[in-house]
Write an enzyme that holds these catalytic residues in place. Structure first.
Site, PDB file in Angstrom:
ATOM      1  N   HIS A   1      -1.887 -45.919 -14.156  1.00  0.00           N
ATOM      2  CA  HIS A   1      -2.383 -45.205 -12.975  1.00  0.00           C
ATOM      3  C   HIS A   1      -3.201 -46.116 -12.060  1.00  0.00           C
TER       4      HIS A   1
ATOM      5  N   TYR B   1      -5.757 -35.774  -8.848  1.00  0.00           N
ATOM      6  CA  TYR B   1      -5.655 -34.904 -10.032  1.00  0.00           C
ATOM      7  C   TYR B   1      -5.663 -33.428  -9.639  1.00  0.00           C
TER       8      TYR B   1
ATOM      9  N   GLU C   1     -10.356 -44.285 -15.615  1.00  0.00           N
ATOM     10  CA  GLU C   1      -9.861 -45.017 -14.439  1.00  0.00           C
ATOM     11  C   GLU C   1     -11.016 -45.499 -13.558  1.00  0.00           C
TER      12      GLU C   1
ATOM     13  N   ARG D   1       6.050 -51.046  -7.434  1.00  0.00           N
ATOM     14  CA  ARG D   1       6.704 -51.396  -8.705  1.00  0.00           C
ATOM     15  C   ARG D   1       5.814 -52.367  -9.473  1.00  0.00           C
ATOM     16  N   GLN D   2       5.826 -52.241 -10.792  1.00  0.00           N
ATOM     17  CA  GLN D   2       5.072 -53.175 -11.626  1.00  0.00           C
ATOM     18  C   GLN D   2       5.928 -54.396 -11.972  1.00  0.00           C
ATOM     19  N   TYR D   3       5.296 -55.563 -12.000  1.00  0.00           N
ATOM     20  CA  TYR D   3       5.953 -56.785 -12.490  1.00  0.00           C
ATOM     21  C   TYR D   3       4.979 -57.537 -13.385  1.00  0.00           C
TER      22      TYR D   3
ATOM     23  N   VAL E   1      15.215 -60.093 -18.676  1.00  0.00           N
ATOM     24  CA  VAL E   1      13.991 -60.315 -17.904  1.00  0.00           C
ATOM     25  C   VAL E   1      12.742 -59.952 -18.713  1.00  0.00           C
TER      26      VAL E   1
ATOM     27  N   THR F   1       9.435 -62.205 -19.274  1.00  0.00           N
ATOM     28  CA  THR F   1       8.308 -62.513 -18.374  1.00  0.00           C
ATOM     29  C   THR F   1       6.917 -62.404 -19.014  1.00  0.00           C
TER      30      THR F   1
ATOM     31  N   VAL G   1       7.442 -51.640 -22.493  1.00  0.00           N
ATOM     32  CA  VAL G   1       8.651 -51.059 -21.898  1.00  0.00           C
ATOM     33  C   VAL G   1       8.555 -51.233 -20.384  1.00  0.00           C
TER      34      VAL G   1
ATOM     35  N   PRO H   1       8.556 -45.998 -18.032  1.00  0.00           N
ATOM     36  CA  PRO H   1       7.651 -45.142 -18.790  1.00  0.00           C
ATOM     37  C   PRO H   1       7.735 -45.484 -20.275  1.00  0.00           C
TER      38      PRO H   1
HETATM   39  C1  LIG Z   1       4.950 -52.718 -17.142  1.00  0.00           C
HETATM   40  C2  LIG Z   1       6.184 -53.134 -16.387  1.00  0.00           C
HETATM   41  C3  LIG Z   1       6.474 -54.466 -16.226  1.00  0.00           C
HETATM   42  C4  LIG Z   1       7.630 -54.857 -15.567  1.00  0.00           C
HETATM   43  N1  LIG Z   1       7.891 -56.188 -15.435  1.00  0.00           N
HETATM   44  C5  LIG Z   1       9.006 -56.588 -14.783  1.00  0.00           C
HETATM   45  C6  LIG Z   1       9.283 -57.979 -14.623  1.00  0.00           C
HETATM   46  O1  LIG Z   1       8.527 -58.845 -15.050  1.00  0.00           O
HETATM   47  N2  LIG Z   1      10.417 -58.327 -13.949  1.00  0.00           N
HETATM   48  C7  LIG Z   1      11.289 -57.390 -13.460  1.00  0.00           C
HETATM   49  O2  LIG Z   1      12.305 -57.766 -12.853  1.00  0.00           O
HETATM   50  N3  LIG Z   1      11.048 -56.067 -13.608  1.00  0.00           N
HETATM   51  C8  LIG Z   1       9.915 -55.646 -14.235  1.00  0.00           C
HETATM   52  N4  LIG Z   1       9.650 -54.301 -14.347  1.00  0.00           N
HETATM   53  C9  LIG Z   1      10.593 -53.324 -13.725  1.00  0.00           C
HETATM   54  C10 LIG Z   1      10.225 -53.120 -12.241  1.00  0.00           C
HETATM   55  O3  LIG Z   1       8.975 -52.474 -12.143  1.00  0.00           O
HETATM   56  C11 LIG Z   1      11.242 -52.245 -11.505  1.00  0.00           C
HETATM   57  O4  LIG Z   1      11.429 -51.062 -12.220  1.00  0.00           O
HETATM   58  C12 LIG Z   1      12.563 -52.943 -11.277  1.00  0.00           C
HETATM   59  O5  LIG Z   1      12.391 -54.115 -10.492  1.00  0.00           O
HETATM   60  C13 LIG Z   1      13.565 -52.005 -10.588  1.00  0.00           C
HETATM   61  O6  LIG Z   1      12.996 -51.605  -9.375  1.00  0.00           O
HETATM   62  P1  LIG Z   1      13.932 -51.374  -8.109  1.00  0.00           P
HETATM   63  O7  LIG Z   1      13.110 -50.804  -7.029  1.00  0.00           O
HETATM   64  O8  LIG Z   1      14.746 -52.585  -7.809  1.00  0.00           O
HETATM   65  O9  LIG Z   1      14.931 -50.289  -8.660  1.00  0.00           O
HETATM   66  P2  LIG Z   1      14.880 -48.722  -8.361  1.00  0.00           P
HETATM   67  O10 LIG Z   1      15.329 -48.485  -6.963  1.00  0.00           O
HETATM   68  O11 LIG Z   1      13.575 -48.180  -8.790  1.00  0.00           O
HETATM   69  O12 LIG Z   1      16.037 -48.233  -9.356  1.00  0.00           O
HETATM   70  C14 LIG Z   1      15.870 -48.393 -10.768  1.00  0.00           C
HETATM   71  C15 LIG Z   1      17.244 -48.506 -11.425  1.00  0.00           C
HETATM   72  O13 LIG Z   1      18.030 -47.373 -11.132  1.00  0.00           O
HETATM   73  C16 LIG Z   1      19.257 -47.762 -10.537  1.00  0.00           C
HETATM   74  N5  LIG Z   1      19.533 -46.780  -9.454  1.00  0.00           N
HETATM   75  C17 LIG Z   1      18.898 -46.703  -8.254  1.00  0.00           C
HETATM   76  N6  LIG Z   1      19.402 -45.675  -7.531  1.00  0.00           N
HETATM   77  C18 LIG Z   1      20.353 -45.109  -8.290  1.00  0.00           C
HETATM   78  C19 LIG Z   1      21.249 -44.012  -8.105  1.00  0.00           C
HETATM   79  N7  LIG Z   1      21.249 -43.318  -6.941  1.00  0.00           N
HETATM   80  N8  LIG Z   1      22.092 -43.714  -9.119  1.00  0.00           N
HETATM   81  C20 LIG Z   1      22.114 -44.413 -10.256  1.00  0.00           C
HETATM   82  N9  LIG Z   1      21.301 -45.468 -10.493  1.00  0.00           N
HETATM   83  C21 LIG Z   1      20.448 -45.798  -9.523  1.00  0.00           C
HETATM   84  C22 LIG Z   1      19.037 -49.152  -9.983  1.00  0.00           C
HETATM   85  O14 LIG Z   1      20.224 -49.912  -9.967  1.00  0.00           O
HETATM   86  C23 LIG Z   1      18.042 -49.710 -10.954  1.00  0.00           C
HETATM   87  O15 LIG Z   1      18.702 -50.286 -12.062  1.00  0.00           O
HETATM   88  C24 LIG Z   1       8.511 -53.884 -15.023  1.00  0.00           C
HETATM   89  C25 LIG Z   1       8.192 -52.532 -15.159  1.00  0.00           C
HETATM   90  C26 LIG Z   1       7.050 -52.157 -15.831  1.00  0.00           C
HETATM   91  C27 LIG Z   1       6.733 -50.692 -15.972  1.00  0.00           C
HETATM   92  C1  HEM Z   2      -3.646 -35.256 -16.440  1.00  0.00           C
HETATM   93  C2  HEM Z   2      -2.741 -35.619 -15.575  1.00  0.00           C
HETATM   94  C3  HEM Z   2      -1.723 -36.710 -15.754  1.00  0.00           C
HETATM   95  C4  HEM Z   2      -1.015 -37.075 -16.861  1.00  0.00           C
HETATM   96  C5  HEM Z   2      -1.078 -36.475 -18.260  1.00  0.00           C
HETATM   97  C6  HEM Z   2      -0.148 -38.172 -16.470  1.00  0.00           C
HETATM   98  C7  HEM Z   2       0.721 -38.824 -17.315  1.00  0.00           C
HETATM   99  C8  HEM Z   2       1.507 -39.904 -16.972  1.00  0.00           C
HETATM  100  C9  HEM Z   2       2.343 -40.649 -17.873  1.00  0.00           C
HETATM  101  C10 HEM Z   2       2.491 -40.351 -19.352  1.00  0.00           C
HETATM  102  C11 HEM Z   2       2.953 -41.620 -17.159  1.00  0.00           C
HETATM  103  C12 HEM Z   2       3.915 -42.673 -17.692  1.00  0.00           C
HETATM  104  C13 HEM Z   2       3.091 -43.859 -18.101  1.00  0.00           C
HETATM  105  C14 HEM Z   2       3.918 -44.933 -18.759  1.00  0.00           C
HETATM  106  O1  HEM Z   2       4.103 -44.904 -19.980  1.00  0.00           O
HETATM  107  O2  HEM Z   2       4.401 -45.793 -18.036  1.00  0.00           O
HETATM  108  C15 HEM Z   2       2.520 -41.498 -15.800  1.00  0.00           C
HETATM  109  C16 HEM Z   2       2.970 -42.295 -14.775  1.00  0.00           C
HETATM  110  C17 HEM Z   2       2.682 -42.051 -13.463  1.00  0.00           C
HETATM  111  N1  HEM Z   2       1.725 -41.191 -12.985  1.00  0.00           N
HETATM  112 FE1  HEM Z   2       0.616 -39.884 -14.070  1.00  0.00          FE
HETATM  113  N2  HEM Z   2      -0.349 -38.442 -15.151  1.00  0.00           N
HETATM  114  C18 HEM Z   2      -1.290 -37.578 -14.681  1.00  0.00           C
HETATM  115  C19 HEM Z   2      -1.779 -37.538 -13.391  1.00  0.00           C
HETATM  116  C20 HEM Z   2      -1.279 -38.271 -12.344  1.00  0.00           C
HETATM  117  C21 HEM Z   2      -1.759 -38.198 -10.991  1.00  0.00           C
HETATM  118  C22 HEM Z   2      -2.913 -37.330 -10.520  1.00  0.00           C
HETATM  119  C23 HEM Z   2      -0.997 -39.043 -10.240  1.00  0.00           C
HETATM  120  C24 HEM Z   2      -1.100 -39.343  -8.765  1.00  0.00           C
HETATM  121  C25 HEM Z   2      -0.699 -38.568  -7.859  1.00  0.00           C
HETATM  122  C26 HEM Z   2      -0.029 -39.657 -11.134  1.00  0.00           C
HETATM  123  C27 HEM Z   2       0.931 -40.575 -10.759  1.00  0.00           C
HETATM  124  C28 HEM Z   2       1.754 -41.251 -11.632  1.00  0.00           C
HETATM  125  C29 HEM Z   2       2.785 -42.185 -11.196  1.00  0.00           C
HETATM  126  C30 HEM Z   2       3.145 -42.528  -9.756  1.00  0.00           C
HETATM  127  C31 HEM Z   2       3.366 -42.695 -12.355  1.00  0.00           C
HETATM  128  C32 HEM Z   2       4.496 -43.744 -12.437  1.00  0.00           C
HETATM  129  C33 HEM Z   2       5.810 -43.071 -12.577  1.00  0.00           C
HETATM  130  C34 HEM Z   2       6.489 -42.698 -11.283  1.00  0.00           C
HETATM  131  O3  HEM Z   2       6.442 -43.440 -10.285  1.00  0.00           O
HETATM  132  O4  HEM Z   2       7.136 -41.630 -11.246  1.00  0.00           O
HETATM  133  N3  HEM Z   2      -0.250 -39.172 -12.396  1.00  0.00           N
HETATM  134  N4  HEM Z   2       1.628 -40.458 -15.700  1.00  0.00           N
END
Ligand SMILES: Cc1cc2nc3c(=O)[nH]c(=O)nc-3n(C[C@H](O)[C@H](O)[C@H](O)COP(=O)(O)OP(=O)(O)OC[C@H]3O[C@@H](n4cnc5c(N)ncnc54)[C@H](O)[C@@H]3O)c2cc1C
Ligand code: HEM
Length: 405
Positions: free
Chosen positions: A91, A101, A143, A212-214, A279, A282, A398, A401
């Site tokens: 978050h 929230y 947080e 996006r996270q990287y 990937v 990383t 992962v 999520p």
């Molecule tokens: C903790 C963490 C660390 C990470 N570290 C890295 C890292 O080091 N390097 C890295 O490259 N990534 C990393 N990621 C993943 C990264 O955050 C993104 O999720 C990734 O780059 C994909 O984002 P995107 O916007 O390109 O894809 P998005 O647009 O979010 O789409 C995600 C996937 O869904 C598919 N998709 C999109 N639209 C559709 C549709 N309409 N139908 C079917 N499939 C679809 C895409 O092809 C893609 O494979 C990490 C994620 C987390 C949570």
């Molecule tokens: C008590 C309330 C909440 C719970 C239990 C909760 C729970 C979670 C969990 C379990 C994840 C996935 C984490 C992971 O493993 O990567 C997540 C991701 C996320 N949460 Fe929350 N959350 C809460 C409130 C909120 C609020 C208030 C916001 C902001 C508006 C928020 C925004 C997000 C976003 C943006 C993600 C990343 C996933 C995505 O982009 O769809 N959450 N949360």
């Protein structure tokens, strides 16, 4: 979570527990309804959530499963402490704020009311409102600490900060690294190897900011960050990864959130084994670079290091040259590679089978770090357990999520 948290009444606990099936049985309908409702009334949240997921119809179930899990453990919230830390870290990388929230809670309650009007009596509503508020207060508290801590450290900040791309380097056919430094020329927060940062961009044609996270892919140096991004192709190309690879060049600006995450080196005093696919390399190369730079490891041959990597072909093998270079410099480091699509001298062919390495790997005293697709990590974890590695010595990240392996 500490026992200092205000407690819920026995009455509230009983009602919440009895209505858990309401959440668990509702399936995808409840999630879809919740997001549709929330984004209709509060479109500003589209700047925080991954709108690619919403567009493709893929939904995030994590929030609902976290709430159901919390409800099940409502009398012993300490059971969820690890999950709370992981979610709070995620978050903060998204810059989630206390007032969000209230918005999420409101749409959650209204969703339950609209989808289960008979079961959602005033008593149930009151209990869920209280329970959600309790959970929200736990997250808001943790947080706030993370934000305060981040701001107080050298180079620290909160929320989006403008960075400039200093370098862009192809690491393999699919992965490209970006070195990012603050536009204000100030220092940056140190991080633990294994942590990630979030980038916030608005690709051309996008209506909202996308975050996006990287994972950080180098050791911490106080002045810039390196991330390494895989081009996500598929039915629909990944939005941000392709934008970064195609449209972002040295000199361009992007916004960056402070480093976060609960996946990092547990100990430098044990043998460490890094196991990745694709990937997923990383965060593990960041750990390896950090250990390699520590003179104790380099000079005194302290603790063995093993770097195991699987990918399809040598052309898709990111950081291959750097791993070979480090192996040449560090007598403690041994690397092993598996290519699933090609036969190459000095590497294995096929999937990553660990049994042949049983006598080599530190199965009794090592820490094992996994990163890659979930199927790969499960495959590797099951093999490690079979080899006798204790479950608590296996750590993983992962790229999405969190999921239990
Ligand atoms: C903790 C963490 C660390 C990470 N570290 C890295 C890292 O080091 N390097 C890295 O490259 N990534 C990393 N990621 C993943 C990264 O955050 C993104 O999720 C990734 O780059 C994909 O984002 P995107 O916007 O390109 O894809 P998005 O647009 O979010 O789409 C995600 C996937 O869904 C598919 N998709 C999109 N639209 C559709 C549709 N309409 N139908 C079917 N499939 C679809 C895409 O092809 C893609 O494979 C990490 C994620 C987390 C949570
Ligand atoms: C008590 C309330 C909440 C719970 C239990 C909760 C729970 C979670 C969990 C379990 C994840 C996935 C984490 C992971 O493993 O990567 C997540 C991701 C996320 N949460 Fe929350 N959350 C809460 C409130 C909120 C609020 C208030 C916001 C902001 C508006 C928020 C925004 C997000 C976003 C943006 C993600 C990343 C996933 C995505 O982009 O769809 N959450 N949360």
């Amino acid at each position: 979570m500490s026992s200092a948290q205000p407690l819920l009444s026995a009455h509230t606990i009983a009602i919440v527990k009895s209505t858990i099936p309401l959440l668990e049985n509702a399936g995808t309908a409840i999630t879809a309804h919740f997001y549709e409702r929330m984004f209709r009334h509060n479109p500003e949240l589209k700047d925080i959530f991954n709108m690619s997921n919403q567009r493709s119809g893929r939904q995030q179930f994590a929030l609902f499963s976290a709430i159901a899990a919390y409800a099940k453990n409502i009398e012993t919230p300490e059971v969820l402490a690890v999950a709370v830390e992981r979610i709070a870290q995620k978050h903060t990388s998204l810059n989630v704020q206390p007032h969000h929230y209230g918005i999420v809670g409101h749409h959650l309650i209204e969703t339950l009311r609209e989808l289960a009007p008979d079961a959602f009596t005033p008593a149930v509503e009151a209990a869920w409102t209280e329970a959600y508020g309790f959970l929200a207060s736990i997250f808001i508290g943790r947080e706030s600490n993370i934000y305060a801590n981040s701001k107080a450290q050298k180079g620290g900040w909160n929320g989006p900060r403008d960075f400039v791309v200093k370098a862009k380097t192809a690491e393999s056919d699919l992965v490209t690294s970006f070195v990012l430094a603050p536009v204000d020329d100030g220092p940056v927060l140190d991080y633990q190897p294994g942590q990630y940062l979030a980038v916030r961009v608005k690709p051309e044609g996008a209506d909202y900011w996308e975050i996006r996270q990287y994972s950080l892919s180098d050791k911490s140096n106080g002045s810039d960050y390196r991330i390494s991004v895989k081009r996500e192709s598929g039915v629909q190309p990944g939005m941000v990864s392709n934008y970064l690879q195609d449209a972002i060049h040295p000199g361009d600006h992007i916004q960056v959130m402070p480093p976060a995450g609960d996946f990092f080196l547990k100990s430098t005093h044990t043998p460490n084994v890094f196991i990745s696919a694709g990937v997923g390399i990383t965060p593990l190369i960041s750990m390896l670079e950090t250990l390699a730079a520590q003179t104790t490891v380099a000079k005194h041959n302290a603790n063995p290091l093993y770097f195991l990597h699987a990918c399809e072909t040598p052309q898709q093998h990111s950081f291959a040259g750097r791993i070979r270079e480090l192996e040449g410099q560090l007598p403690v480091l041994k690397s092993f590679t598996w290519y699933s699509k090609t036969h190459n001298e000095g590497s294995f062919h096929g999937l990553m089978e660990l049994a042949p390495l049983k006598a080599t790997l530190p199965v009794t005293d090592g820490n094992f770090y996994l990163c890659g697709p979930s199927g790969f990590m499960k495959f590797a974890k099951d093999q490690l357990l079979d080899l006798g590695v204790a479950g608590e010595r296996i750590h993983y990240e992962v790229f999405g999520p969190h999921a239990e392996l």
